[in-house]
Design a protein around this motif. Structure first.
Motif, short mmCIF file in Angstrom:
data_model
loop_
_atom_site.label_atom_id
_atom_site.label_comp_id
_atom_site.label_asym_id
_atom_site.label_seq_id
_atom_site.Cartn_x
_atom_site.Cartn_y
_atom_site.Cartn_z
N LEU A 6 -38.94 146.16 21.34
CA LEU A 6 -39.32 145.17 22.22
C LEU A 6 -38.01 144.44 22.83
O LEU A 6 -37.90 144.09 24.01
CB LEU A 6 -40.01 143.67 21.37
N ASP A 7 -36.84 144.37 22.11
CA ASP A 7 -35.55 144.18 22.68
C ASP A 7 -35.25 145.08 23.67
O ASP A 7 -35.01 144.70 24.63
CB ASP A 7 -34.43 144.20 21.45
N GLU A 8 -35.61 146.23 23.66
CA GLU A 8 -35.24 147.26 24.69
C GLU A 8 -36.16 147.09 25.80
O GLU A 8 -35.66 146.96 26.87
CB GLU A 8 -35.47 148.82 24.26
N VAL A 9 -37.55 146.83 25.52
CA VAL A 9 -38.38 146.26 26.84
C VAL A 9 -37.90 145.24 27.39
O VAL A 9 -37.90 144.95 28.70
CB VAL A 9 -39.95 146.28 26.24
N THR A 10 -37.67 144.20 26.75
CA THR A 10 -36.97 143.06 27.42
C THR A 10 -35.83 143.19 28.15
O THR A 10 -35.66 142.71 29.36
CB THR A 10 -36.66 142.04 26.21
N HIS A 11 -34.89 144.04 27.66
CA HIS A 11 -33.74 144.32 28.38
C HIS A 11 -33.94 145.19 29.78
O HIS A 11 -33.39 144.62 30.66
CB HIS A 11 -32.65 145.14 27.59
N TYR A 12 -34.93 146.01 29.64
CA TYR A 12 -35.26 146.98 30.55
C TYR A 12 -35.93 146.04 31.73
O TYR A 12 -35.68 145.95 32.92
CB TYR A 12 -36.46 147.86 30.20
N ALA A 13 -36.83 145.14 31.49
CA ALA A 13 -37.55 144.29 32.17
C ALA A 13 -36.50 143.25 32.96
O ALA A 13 -36.60 142.98 34.04
CB ALA A 13 -38.41 143.13 31.71
N HIS A 14 -35.53 142.73 32.16
CA HIS A 14 -34.34 141.66 32.76
C HIS A 14 -33.55 142.51 33.82
O HIS A 14 -33.25 141.90 35.02
CB HIS A 14 -33.70 141.07 31.55
N PRO A 31 -47.93 138.19 14.85
CA PRO A 31 -46.72 137.48 14.41
C PRO A 31 -45.40 138.21 14.97
O PRO A 31 -44.48 137.52 14.97
CB PRO A 31 -46.66 137.76 12.88
N LEU A 32 -45.03 139.52 15.15
CA LEU A 32 -44.26 140.25 15.78
C LEU A 32 -43.84 139.64 16.91
O LEU A 32 -42.57 139.08 17.33
CB LEU A 32 -44.34 141.52 15.52
N TYR A 33 -44.70 139.60 17.94
CA TYR A 33 -44.41 139.11 19.16
C TYR A 33 -44.05 137.57 19.20
O TYR A 33 -43.09 137.26 19.88
CB TYR A 33 -45.63 139.20 19.95
N ARG A 34 -44.62 136.63 18.49
CA ARG A 34 -44.05 135.32 18.40
C ARG A 34 -42.77 135.16 17.98
O ARG A 34 -41.84 134.33 18.31
CB ARG A 34 -45.01 134.63 17.48
N ARG A 35 -42.42 136.06 16.79
CA ARG A 35 -40.97 136.15 16.49
C ARG A 35 -39.88 136.56 17.22
O ARG A 35 -38.64 135.95 17.45
CB ARG A 35 -40.77 136.95 15.07
#
Length: 52
Positions: A6-14, A31-35
């Motif tokens: 998810l960190d990689e996906v977020t970085h890619y999107a940003h 729960p993972l998505y919320r964390r």
């Protein structure tokens, strides 16, 4: 592993100027998505629109 992905996906999107990521979580993955900072309704609904 999930958080790293998810960190990689977020970085890619940003990096590409996207402003929103939307997911349809299962009970197990929510729960993972919320964390990782996702928030909002527990479930999203969609309705396909077909030509009449």
């Amino acid at each position: 592993m999930g958080r790293a992905l998810l960190d990689e996906v977020t970085h890619y999107a940003h990096a590409r100027g996207l402003d929103t990521l939307i997911v349809w979580p299962s009970e197990r993955s929510a729960p993972l998505y919320r964390r990782c900072g996702f928030e909002g309704p527990a479930e999203l609904l969609e309705q396909p629109v077909t030509p009449s």
